[in-house]
Enzyme design. Structure first.
Site, PDB file in Angstrom:
ATOM      1  N   HIS A 157      67.086  74.378 -30.717  1.00 43.39           N
ATOM      2  CA  HIS A 157      68.035  75.365 -30.186  1.00 43.39           C
ATOM      3  C   HIS A 157      67.321  76.566 -29.603  1.00 43.39           C
ATOM      4  O   HIS A 157      66.227  76.923 -30.031  1.00 43.39           O
ATOM      5  CB  HIS A 157      69.023  75.819 -31.259  1.00 43.39           C
ATOM      6  CG  HIS A 157      68.387  76.355 -32.510  1.00 43.39           C
ATOM      7  ND1 HIS A 157      67.882  75.533 -33.492  1.00 43.39           N
ATOM      8  CD2 HIS A 157      68.164  77.619 -32.933  1.00 43.39           C
ATOM      9  CE1 HIS A 157      67.391  76.271 -34.470  1.00 43.39           C
ATOM     10  NE2 HIS A 157      67.540  77.541 -34.158  1.00 43.39           N
ATOM     11  N   HIS A 161      67.946  80.684 -28.983  1.00 44.08           N
ATOM     12  CA  HIS A 161      68.749  81.863 -29.311  1.00 44.08           C
ATOM     13  C   HIS A 161      68.821  82.742 -28.066  1.00 44.08           C
ATOM     14  O   HIS A 161      67.774  83.095 -27.504  1.00 44.08           O
ATOM     15  CB  HIS A 161      68.066  82.718 -30.387  1.00 44.08           C
ATOM     16  CG  HIS A 161      67.941  82.091 -31.727  1.00 44.08           C
ATOM     17  ND1 HIS A 161      68.723  82.467 -32.791  1.00 44.08           N
ATOM     18  CD2 HIS A 161      67.107  81.133 -32.205  1.00 44.08           C
ATOM     19  CE1 HIS A 161      68.377  81.767 -33.865  1.00 44.08           C
ATOM     20  NE2 HIS A 161      67.391  80.952 -33.541  1.00 44.08           N
TER      21      HIS A 161
END
Ligand code: AMP
Ligand code: ZN
Length: 135
Positions: free
Chosen positions: A99, A101
């Site tokens: 992922h 951010h």
């Protein structure tokens, strides 16, 4: 991945505040934001970290980041953002589903940059040479 929190969010087994979705990508608000609007961008297929994520998926992720980051700036009035990846447990990766951010920033929001430390004499050239040797 049965035990992956983000896979459960993708499947709708855990609720999330979704902000964007397409065939390959999902983006939702981080539950514990550095500032409101802090968003996580994940692929809908499970890969443990950035290094294990195929190039075409990374392409989709970074394209989504660009689109969503602009929307976050507009929506929150933030003046900038940090794009973050914690790759591996020693780097602070808690959720082992790759992922990005997107962390909206404002002047004076109190978030500190990571501290730097100088190289010792000759070390910088040595390290650069070692990395080049691995590429
Ligand atoms: P990382 O340390 O890069 O693995 O970051 C994982 C992030 O996931 C952290 O910033 C958490 O606040 C966030 N997080 C954990 N659980 C949830 C959840 N259920 N919904 C949204 N974000 C979450
Ligand atoms: Zn997963």
């Amino acid at each position: 991945m049965d035990n992956c929190l983000f896979c459960k969010i993708i499947k709708g087994e855990i609720p999330s505040a979704k902000v964007y979705e397409n065939g390959k990508i999902l983006a939702f608000l981080d539950i514990n934001p550095v500032n409101p609007g802090h968003t996580l961008v994940i692929p809908k297929t499970h890969y443990a970290n950035l290094v294990e994520t195929p190039e075409d998926v990374l392409d989709e992720m970074i394209r989504a980041v660009k689109k969503i980051a602009s929307a976050i700036l507009q929506a929150t009035g933030a003046e900038g953002f940090n794009l973050g990846v914690n790759n591996g447990k020693p780097a602070g990766q808690l959720i082992l589903h790759t992922h990005f951010h997107i962390m909206p920033r404002r002047a004076g929001d109190g978030l500190k940059h990571w501290p730097g430390k100088p190289y010792r004499e000759g070390e910088m050239a040595e390290v650069a040479e070692k990395i080049r040797g691995e590429l």
